[in-house]
Scaffold this motif. Structure first.
Motif, PDB file in Angstrom:
ATOM      1  N   ARG A 161     -63.177-122.508  -3.154  1.00  0.00           N
ATOM      2  CA  ARG A 161     -61.528-123.277  -2.792  1.00  0.00           C
ATOM      3  C   ARG A 161     -61.800-124.042  -2.504  1.00  0.00           C
ATOM      4  O   ARG A 161     -61.440-125.457  -3.550  1.00  0.00           O
ATOM      5  CB  ARG A 161     -61.206-123.032  -1.382  1.00  0.00           C
ATOM      6  CG  ARG A 161     -59.994-121.786  -0.906  1.00  0.00           C
ATOM      7  CD  ARG A 161     -59.463-121.390   0.319  1.00  0.00           C
ATOM      8  NE  ARG A 161     -59.609-121.435   1.033  1.00  0.00           N
ATOM      9  CZ  ARG A 161     -59.930-121.875   1.983  1.00  0.00           C
ATOM     10  NH1 ARG A 161     -59.415-123.740   2.477  1.00  0.00           N
ATOM     11  NH2 ARG A 161     -61.257-122.140   2.903  1.00  0.00           N
ATOM     12  N   PRO A 166     -56.288-127.257 -10.520  1.00  0.00           N
ATOM     13  CA  PRO A 166     -54.945-127.585  -9.928  1.00  0.00           C
ATOM     14  C   PRO A 166     -54.759-126.046 -11.018  1.00  0.00           C
ATOM     15  O   PRO A 166     -55.368-125.889 -12.129  1.00  0.00           O
ATOM     16  CB  PRO A 166     -54.898-129.156 -11.260  1.00  0.00           C
ATOM     17  CG  PRO A 166     -55.630-129.759 -10.957  1.00  0.00           C
ATOM     18  CD  PRO A 166     -57.115-128.496 -11.150  1.00  0.00           C
ATOM     19  N   LYS A 169     -54.921-119.932  -7.487  1.00  0.00           N
ATOM     20  CA  LYS A 169     -54.888-119.837  -6.550  1.00  0.00           C
ATOM     21  C   LYS A 169     -55.026-120.297  -5.447  1.00  0.00           C
ATOM     22  O   LYS A 169     -55.398-120.334  -4.712  1.00  0.00           O
ATOM     23  CB  LYS A 169     -54.128-117.980  -6.686  1.00  0.00           C
ATOM     24  CG  LYS A 169     -55.446-117.022  -6.150  1.00  0.00           C
ATOM     25  CD  LYS A 169     -54.907-116.137  -6.292  1.00  0.00           C
ATOM     26  CE  LYS A 169     -56.330-114.808  -6.011  1.00  0.00           C
ATOM     27  NZ  LYS A 169     -57.582-115.310  -6.671  1.00  0.00           N
ATOM     28  N   TYR A 171     -56.984-123.726  -5.294  1.00  0.00           N
ATOM     29  CA  TYR A 171     -56.707-124.894  -5.774  1.00  0.00           C
ATOM     30  C   TYR A 171     -55.507-125.669  -4.221  1.00  0.00           C
ATOM     31  O   TYR A 171     -54.457-124.749  -3.785  1.00  0.00           O
ATOM     32  CB  TYR A 171     -56.105-125.515  -6.907  1.00  0.00           C
ATOM     33  CG  TYR A 171     -55.824-126.805  -7.167  1.00  0.00           C
ATOM     34  CD1 TYR A 171     -56.816-127.810  -6.363  1.00  0.00           C
ATOM     35  CD2 TYR A 171     -54.843-127.782  -6.930  1.00  0.00           C
ATOM     36  CE1 TYR A 171     -56.296-129.377  -7.187  1.00  0.00           C
ATOM     37  CE2 TYR A 171     -54.143-128.577  -7.262  1.00  0.00           C
ATOM     38  CZ  TYR A 171     -55.104-129.550  -7.356  1.00  0.00           C
ATOM     39  OH  TYR A 171     -55.120-130.938  -7.709  1.00  0.00           O
ATOM     40  N   GLY A 172     -56.407-125.856  -3.389  1.00  0.00           N
ATOM     41  CA  GLY A 172     -55.414-126.862  -2.342  1.00  0.00           C
ATOM     42  C   GLY A 172     -55.936-127.858  -1.408  1.00  0.00           C
ATOM     43  O   GLY A 172     -56.186-128.746  -2.705  1.00  0.00           O
ATOM     44  N   PHE A 232     -49.072-127.882   0.629  1.00  0.00           N
ATOM     45  CA  PHE A 232     -49.628-126.977   0.248  1.00  0.00           C
ATOM     46  C   PHE A 232     -49.296-126.067   1.733  1.00  0.00           C
ATOM     47  O   PHE A 232     -49.948-124.825   2.173  1.00  0.00           O
ATOM     48  CB  PHE A 232     -50.957-126.071   0.170  1.00  0.00           C
ATOM     49  CG  PHE A 232     -51.353-127.504  -1.468  1.00  0.00           C
ATOM     50  CD1 PHE A 232     -51.456-126.963  -2.371  1.00  0.00           C
ATOM     51  CD2 PHE A 232     -51.568-128.558  -1.421  1.00  0.00           C
ATOM     52  CE1 PHE A 232     -51.810-127.264  -3.142  1.00  0.00           C
ATOM     53  CE2 PHE A 232     -52.228-129.130  -2.697  1.00  0.00           C
ATOM     54  CZ  PHE A 232     -52.172-128.413  -3.471  1.00  0.00           C
ATOM     55  N   ARG A 235     -47.151-122.137   0.697  1.00  0.00           N
ATOM     56  CA  ARG A 235     -47.362-122.685  -1.202  1.00  0.00           C
ATOM     57  C   ARG A 235     -46.602-121.772  -2.054  1.00  0.00           C
ATOM     58  O   ARG A 235     -46.170-122.281  -3.104  1.00  0.00           O
ATOM     59  CB  ARG A 235     -48.904-121.540  -1.983  1.00  0.00           C
ATOM     60  CG  ARG A 235     -50.293-122.219  -0.522  1.00  0.00           C
ATOM     61  CD  ARG A 235     -51.726-121.305  -1.429  1.00  0.00           C
ATOM     62  NE  ARG A 235     -51.782-121.252  -2.309  1.00  0.00           N
ATOM     63  CZ  ARG A 235     -53.219-123.023  -2.838  1.00  0.00           C
ATOM     64  NH1 ARG A 235     -53.069-122.870  -2.416  1.00  0.00           N
ATOM     65  NH2 ARG A 235     -52.513-122.644  -3.747  1.00  0.00           N
ATOM     66  N   GLU A 273     -49.732-126.772  -5.647  1.00  0.00           N
ATOM     67  CA  GLU A 273     -51.148-125.911  -6.436  1.00  0.00           C
ATOM     68  C   GLU A 273     -50.664-126.486  -7.979  1.00  0.00           C
ATOM     69  O   GLU A 273     -52.343-126.230  -8.710  1.00  0.00           O
ATOM     70  CB  GLU A 273     -51.252-124.426  -6.423  1.00  0.00           C
ATOM     71  CG  GLU A 273     -49.723-124.262  -6.899  1.00  0.00           C
ATOM     72  CD  GLU A 273     -50.006-122.624  -6.376  1.00  0.00           C
ATOM     73  OE1 GLU A 273     -50.161-121.909  -5.646  1.00  0.00           O
ATOM     74  OE2 GLU A 273     -50.359-121.826  -7.670  1.00  0.00           O
ATOM     75  N   THR A 274     -49.651-127.428  -9.014  1.00  0.00           N
ATOM     76  CA  THR A 274     -49.881-127.278  -9.879  1.00  0.00           C
ATOM     77  C   THR A 274     -50.425-128.944 -10.262  1.00  0.00           C
ATOM     78  O   THR A 274     -49.977-129.266 -11.286  1.00  0.00           O
ATOM     79  CB  THR A 274     -48.478-127.399 -10.760  1.00  0.00           C
ATOM     80  OG1 THR A 274     -47.656-128.272 -10.565  1.00  0.00           O
ATOM     81  CG2 THR A 274     -48.089-125.601 -10.429  1.00  0.00           C
TER      82      THR A 274
END
Ligand code: SAM
Length: 292
Positions: A161, A166, A169, A171-172, A232, A235, A273-274
């Motif tokens: 993590r 980006p 899944k 990514y946060g 986030f 999600r 997340e993008t």
């Protein structure tokens, strides 16, 4: 050169000599493989003029490798029972100081000033207690210490993590909280078999190198993190829906959020997340006048 602490035989001998029993609540999983330790230390690129800060020396397995590769080592250990053990196992090294303290409560800056006044290059190198990995990293980053970076072992899931890009899944908000301060990469994956006792989770070592300047210039750093955390929370929701639910306890004006998204050139239907850290920076600055 002295016999390594981190062999299964020597570790067992030391534990028996002191009648030491592991405390799971303190994340005590000791390393018993000298090759892994050499590898960890090599990722820190220490020189004979470097300093190393260690969190949780245990019985000194990693500490002694740091003592061999650095000018000075300072290790913070919370468990008082380990102090006499460390005094014994590290007696061959005169460049190690053990500080009996919870790292989360320690004034690390003052300790560095006292114990490493003449050292320019300082790295944090540690096999972290997994139950407090994130609080420890965030504390050491927020303390704005004069350090180059970190080479630290943690559970693989957290490592993934922290280092995520980006569009993945993993990514946060944690990826952004760390990558705002540092470049982040996984240096090695570590099997369970090199620990005593073996942890239930897989492990990885990550390397973080602090940026000279942050990757995005924002009006208010704390607000950037408020925006990323809010983005986030769910999600699967769009960035717009998350911001509406998360800012000002859900009472934020819809028009203000839409205007800020437009000003930052971000489609309200995208998901958090993008967004890159630069996009979050633009968005936080556009939201700032309304919501900070
Ligand atoms: N460095 C040793 C090794 O690799 O074998 C031990 C690593 S073990 C995963 C984590 C160590 O951190 C333990 O010695 C534990 O007692 C210590 N520890 C746990 N919580 C701590 C805290 N809040 N502050 C300082 N040390 C802590």
């Amino acid at each position: 050169m002295y016999k390594d602490i981190a062999t299964p035989v020597r570790t067992k001998e030391i534990l028996e000599k002191y009648g030491f029993s592991f405390k799971k609540s303190l994340g005590q999983n000791f390393l018993i493989d000298p090759n892994i330790l050499r590898n960890i230390v090599s990722h820190a690129h220490l020189t004979e003029n470097s300093g190393a800060i260690e969190v949780g020396p245990g019985i000194g397995a990693l500490t002694e490798h740091l003592a061999r590769g650095a000018k000075k080592v300072v290790s913070f250990e919370i468990d008082q029972r380990l102090l006499p053990v460390l005094e014994d196992t590290l007696s061959p090294y005169d460049n190690v100081s053990i500080v009996h303290s919870d790292i989360l409560k320690a004034d690390v800056e003052a300790v560095i000033a006292e114990k490493m006044p003449d050292i320019q290059d300082i790295m944090v190198v540690a096999n972290l207690p997994y139950y407090v990995t994130t609080p420890i990293l965030m504390k050491l980053l927020n303390d704005r210490l004069p350090i180059r970076g970190f080479v630290v072992m943690m559970q693989k899931e957290v490592a993934d993590r922290i280092t995520a890009k980006p569009g993945t899944k993993e990514y946060g908000s944690l990826s952004i909280a760390i990558q705002y301060y540092c470049t982040a990469e996984v240096a090695m994956i570590v099997p369970k078999t090199v620990f005593m006792p073996q942890p239930n989770v897989d492990s990885a070592v990550i390397r973080l190198i602090k940026h000279e300047t942050p990757p995005v210039d924002v009006i208010d750093e704390d607000f950037l993190f408020v925006v990323t955390r809010a983005s986030f929370v769910q999600r699967r929701k769009t960035i717009f829906n998350n911001l509406q639910a998360g800012l000002q306890n859900g009472k934020a004006k819809k028009e203000d959020i839409l205007a800020a998204l437009e000003a930052a050139s971000i489609d309200p239907k995208r998901r958090g997340e993008t967004l890159s850290i630069q996009e979050f920076g633009r968005l936080a600055d556009a939201l700032h006048p309304h919501f900070a």
